[in-house]
Scaffold this active site. Sequence first.
Site, PDB file in Angstrom:
ATOM      1  CG  HIS A  65       0.195  -1.365  -3.888  1.00 30.73           C
ATOM      2  ND1 HIS A  65       0.550  -0.430  -4.833  1.00 30.73           N
ATOM      3  CD2 HIS A  65       0.498  -0.809  -2.695  1.00 30.73           C
ATOM      4  CE1 HIS A  65       1.047   0.641  -4.242  1.00 30.73           C
ATOM      5  NE2 HIS A  65       1.016   0.438  -2.934  1.00 30.73           N
ATOM      6  CB  CYS A 226       4.310   4.456   0.135  1.00 33.08           C
ATOM      7  SG  CYS A 226       4.333   2.652   0.072  1.00 33.08           S
TER       8      CYS A 226
END
Length: 715
Positions: A65, A226
């Site tokens: 992603h 993250c």
Amino acid sequence: MSDMITADLVDLDLSADTKEAAARALAQRMVALGRVTDLEGFLADVAAREAQMPTGLDGGIGIPHCRSTHVTEPTLAFGRSAAGIDFGAADGPADLIFLIAAPAGADDAHLTILSSLARQLMNAEFTTALRSVADAGAAAALIRGDETPEKVKAEAEAAVEAGPGAHGASDGVKDAASAPEGTAAAPGAASAGAAAGSTTGAAEAARDDTSGADERPFRVVAVTSCPTGIAHTYMAAESLENAGREAGVEVLVETQGSAGFTRLDPAVIAAADGVIFAHDVPVRDKDRFAGKPTVDVGVKAGINRPTELIAEVRGKAERGEVTAAASGGTPVERAGDSAEGYGTKLRKWLMSGVSYMVPFVAAGGLLIALGFAIGGWQVNKAPSVMDHFVWTQTGSWGALLFQIGIVAFNFLIPVLAGYIAYGMADRPGLVPGFVGGSIALTINAGFLGGLAAGLIAGGVVMAIQRIDIPAALRGIMPVVVIPLISSAIVGFLMFVVIGKPIASAQKAMTDWLNGLTGANAILLGALLGLMMCFDLGGPVNKVAYTFATAGIAVASPSDSAMKIMAAVMAAGMVPPLAMALATTVRGKLFTQTERENGKAAWVLGASFITEGAIPFAAADPLRVIPSAMAGGAVTGALSMAFGATLRAPHGGIFVVPLIGNPFLYLLAIAAGVGVTTALVVVLKGMRKENPQAADAGTTANATSAATEPKQPVAA
């Protein structure tokens, strides 16, 4: 999930054998629907995100992603691989691959939907249904939430009972729970089952360990984050919450993702028995969790072994372990690994001080330079503007700017020392650090004195914090005791013990610089040029820059100090300008993304922002960095040889009117840019021609380009 994923974005028979090929195959579906505008640019952003941390998860899941300027709307593509694809997970290849594409400015609503998917991936029923679904439309509906896992599973079981041919080619993929050993679905399912089994066993052990505990359950607060803030952040949260329910532990998670974050209630944090940080970027407002047993790990640990983390924080709570890192840690520890070596920490402590000092350098230096430009070179002898200021005289305005700049410059050494100590010992280090830095300024110990004062202040505070203090006195320690004792110790050492030797060393260094002429000055310029271009804004670059700015951070800097400042700024402009020129004259040697970065590098280089060359160096360091260093050395040496001087510490071409010998100075920059450009073009031209770079978009070359290692890292 509305139309974020449709049947056209699903490939139930993904034939790719590498993660790059899988990303390309799924991204091509996005391009076909107009969701991605530049295939190669988007894939470069995916590769850059993958380089930060593998996106494979235990249980047979791969979730590449990124956020990209080449994405028109939030999009999700799903592929199912029969053979499995290695995405770096510890338990082996992934058979379920999700490619998430978010626009650079994705809105919170869509990011919230993406986080919802990430949480679903922690649901075994959901992943089992995806392994059994036989129709692309049904898979898309399941991911959107339009179909339930139970319904999809029932339909798959009915299809199996109906016999071969009921659903065509997709019939070969069955429910993971019923797949025969050795089939493609088995590895992922086995991993998920093993993980679930270990979680259950650990949960039962945790219950046994606490059978005699109070009725109130153990309470944990957690923070997950993250680098991208789209997937792993929310998956770790879901994993921790599920493990908490299994273990009979209350777990409340604050997800610090791209969709923003809602802070946990202070009352909830206060009532917590322990804290878990599962993060790959610094936790925001970490001080809120100070004073509690804490487990600090990467985000993937929160996904893969949540039960262990809960057991670990319970153990720390039972033993009463509250370490410095668990109490919030220092700013350096909050930005990295608390287990880093001393050398790494020392560098970060020094860079902490430098990073806070640089804005004072830029503001003060530019104000002083403007003061000289407006008021003339005698402006430093003008009386105080409080005593004499004439609104209609340019000389008064020049004196005003100069005197404001001097005030800003007087903060340099105290700020440097104060924030070195802050990096070492957090807020308690600020007072002794500023005091020590001010003393260094008073006794003319200069830049070296500021470094010493900051390190001493931080060390003294860290030593005091290790002393076992009675509980009754702990409340006044940060406010009264630590500032009082540490300032007294630092002041004594700076005034009486080490201040004079450091001041003598500073004077000797200044005299040596003032005496540099001819070949010595040219060699120094070349060395500074090499340092400025070695790591393009990193620690070595900052050492050279700080050395130069320290020399001009006085009311009347020497001619040598101004020559050094000129050489440093000139060399720092070379790498981005050279990369911009190289992408212009030989664009086929660069990817489409690099060519776009090259356009921005013109402005960054002209503004003396060396970091503008980082995307090029990250993609091809062995060719770009040596080339940049060669050009920087040439520019630094020529600048010193030409006798160019600079009173401002920043500004690039925008302060050329303030430069001594400006035409020769620009010639030195042009020479360095030419050297670096030529070397980069020659070195890149010597390698095998890259079809991805030669043609930024042809579909015919798309597959072969997927394995090409040269992928730029997004800045």
